[in-house]
Design a protein around this motif. Structure first.
Motif, PDB file in Angstrom:
ATOM      1  N   PHE A  86      -7.721   9.973   8.736  1.00 55.35           N
ATOM      2  CA  PHE A  86      -6.953   8.954   8.027  1.00 55.35           C
ATOM      3  C   PHE A  86      -7.868   7.788   7.685  1.00 55.35           C
ATOM      4  N   LEU A  87      -8.068   7.563   6.382  1.00 52.95           N
ATOM      5  CA  LEU A  87      -8.935   6.482   5.907  1.00 52.95           C
ATOM      6  C   LEU A  87      -8.095   5.219   5.765  1.00 52.95           C
ATOM      7  N   GLY A  88      -8.188   4.349   6.788  1.00 59.47           N
ATOM      8  CA  GLY A  88      -7.348   3.162   6.827  1.00 59.47           C
ATOM      9  C   GLY A  88      -8.035   1.931   6.284  1.00 59.47           C
ATOM     10  N   GLN A 114      -4.939   4.941   2.498  1.00 58.87           N
ATOM     11  CA  GLN A 114      -3.952   3.885   2.272  1.00 58.87           C
ATOM     12  C   GLN A 114      -4.476   2.997   1.153  1.00 58.87           C
ATOM     13  N   LEU A 115      -3.774   2.985  -0.014  1.00 57.51           N
ATOM     14  CA  LEU A 115      -4.286   2.287  -1.194  1.00 57.51           C
ATOM     15  C   LEU A 115      -3.236   1.410  -1.865  1.00 57.51           C
ATOM     16  N   PHE A 116      -3.714   0.328  -2.508  1.00 54.34           N
ATOM     17  CA  PHE A 116      -2.869  -0.516  -3.333  1.00 54.34           C
ATOM     18  C   PHE A 116      -2.788   0.056  -4.749  1.00 54.34           C
ATOM     19  N   THR A 164       0.814  -1.215   0.000  1.00 54.60           N
ATOM     20  CA  THR A 164       0.000   0.000   0.000  1.00 54.60           C
ATOM     21  C   THR A 164       0.850   1.269   0.000  1.00 54.60           C
ATOM     22  N   PHE A 165       0.214   2.347  -0.436  1.00 59.20           N
ATOM     23  CA  PHE A 165       0.862   3.653  -0.495  1.00 59.20           C
ATOM     24  C   PHE A 165      -0.016   4.677   0.208  1.00 59.20           C
ATOM     25  N   LEU A 166       0.620   5.658   0.785  1.00 56.24           N
ATOM     26  CA  LEU A 166      -0.110   6.730   1.468  1.00 56.24           C
ATOM     27  C   LEU A 166      -0.434   7.823   0.458  1.00 56.24           C
TER      28      LEU A 166
END
Length: 332
Positions: free
Chosen positions: A137-139, A189-191, A116-118
């Motif tokens: 923060f959207l986790g 936090q996304l792929f 994942t990347f911020l």
């Protein structure tokens, strides 16, 4: 006329013979049902193995299905609806801690970092993790690898996820990206390739990599029940051999070539985005170069789980990891 009849009979007979041979060849293939936890470019070596025929070369007919959620993949394995699961190693620890008599064993590692990347809403050339304080923060899902690694990295950077920011965890994995797009959260936090898509659309900006910050960990691993491995040791070895071929292929070929090979699995994603995603993962060594899950990585996983309060039991490496299969494949 007689010659024509004999010739026609020969052609028909030859066709039946070839058909029978083909059927015999099909019957000689060993069926392996694989359940992946999600469809992700993060798993590029798996799709390379499928598209390049590496499994077929080993006499395996691999049927791939996507079952969203680590708990659901485990259910599929335990109920024998799948033979092999591709999922985070933490799930095998959860199953073992619940007292499973037939534990799920990790035997071939596919990815070795967090994927994942911020993402921030605005460009931040001088980003530091201090910028996260007091933000929304959207986790990811609590107890899953992305969230545990995310929290681990934040703590390593001096950020208390519970007190220093507003941590949002009540959104399903499939809806996290759309929720951020619709205005939820300051960071997400996304792929990949979703992260690169956000950058391309101007909807977000990559400011940090959780994979680079957290170190090596058995993030996604092929695993199966102990009983399956005991009864199908040769099949597991052939499967691992095909995976290793794909890992070496990914290591030695360009992101452009890999993206073209795996595009059939991502028909709605632009080829250029796939290429940038593969390149990003290759550059931070997210794709494991061999299928061996070593003890240091296992211990790092347990440290991350323990730090997040999700380690149910300190289960030794040898209890849930079979490295012998991968070691034999590499030594041949």
């Amino acid at each position: 006329m007689r010659k024509l009849y004999l010739f026609s009979f020969f052609i028909i007979s030859l066709g039946l013979l070839l058909s029978a041979c083909s059927q015999n060849d099909d019957n000689s293939m060993t069926k392996v049902k694989v359940a992946e936890v999600t469809r992700s470019i993060f798993y590029a070596p798996q799709y390379v193995a499928l598209e390049q025929g590496f499994f077929e070369e080993e006499g395996l007919d691999v049927e791939l299905q996507t079952i969203a959620g680590g708990d659901k993949v485990m259910t599929s394995l335990l109920s024998d609806n799948s033979h092999i699961g591709l999922v985070g190693s933490e799930t095998s620890i959860y199953v073992k801690a619940r007292g499973a008599e037939d534990p799920v064993i990790n035997f071939a590692q596919l990815t070795q970092t967090d994927g994942t990347f911020l993402i921030a809403r605005e460009p931040m050339d001088d980003f530091t993790f201090e910028d996260l304080k007091d933000s929304d923060f959207l986790g990811q899902r609590k107890g899953g690898m992305p969230q545990m690694v995310g929290e681990y990295v934040l703590k390593q950077q001096g950020i208390d996820p519970e007190n220093d920011l507003n941590l949002i965890q009540n959104i399903d994995f499939a809806n996290i990206a759309s929720s951020f797009s619709s205005g939820t959260g300051d960071y997400v936090q996304l792929f990949e390739p979703t992260a690169s898509q956000f950058v391309k659309d101007g909807a977000g900006h990559i400011v940090a990599s959780f994979g680079e910050e957290s170190g090596k960990v058995p993030y996604t691993v092929f695993m199966a029940k102990q009983s399956y491995l005991d009864e199908n040791e040769e099949t597991a070895k052939k499967f691992t051999k095909a995976v290793y071929k794909a890992q070496q292929f990914v290591k030695n070929n360009s992101a452009e070539e890999i993206a073209e090979i795996v595009q059939p699995y991502f028909e709605d994603t632009d080829l250029e985005l796939l290429e940038s995603s593969v390149d990003r993962y290759k550059s931070q060594l997210s794709f494991a170069e061999n299928p061996i899950l070593d003890e240091e990585e296992w211990n790092n996983l347990k440290n991350i789980m323990d730090e997040s309060g999700e380690l149910p039991e300190d289960i030794p490496y040898d209890d849930l990891v079979n490295s012998q299969i991968a070691e034999e494949v590499i030594s041949e």
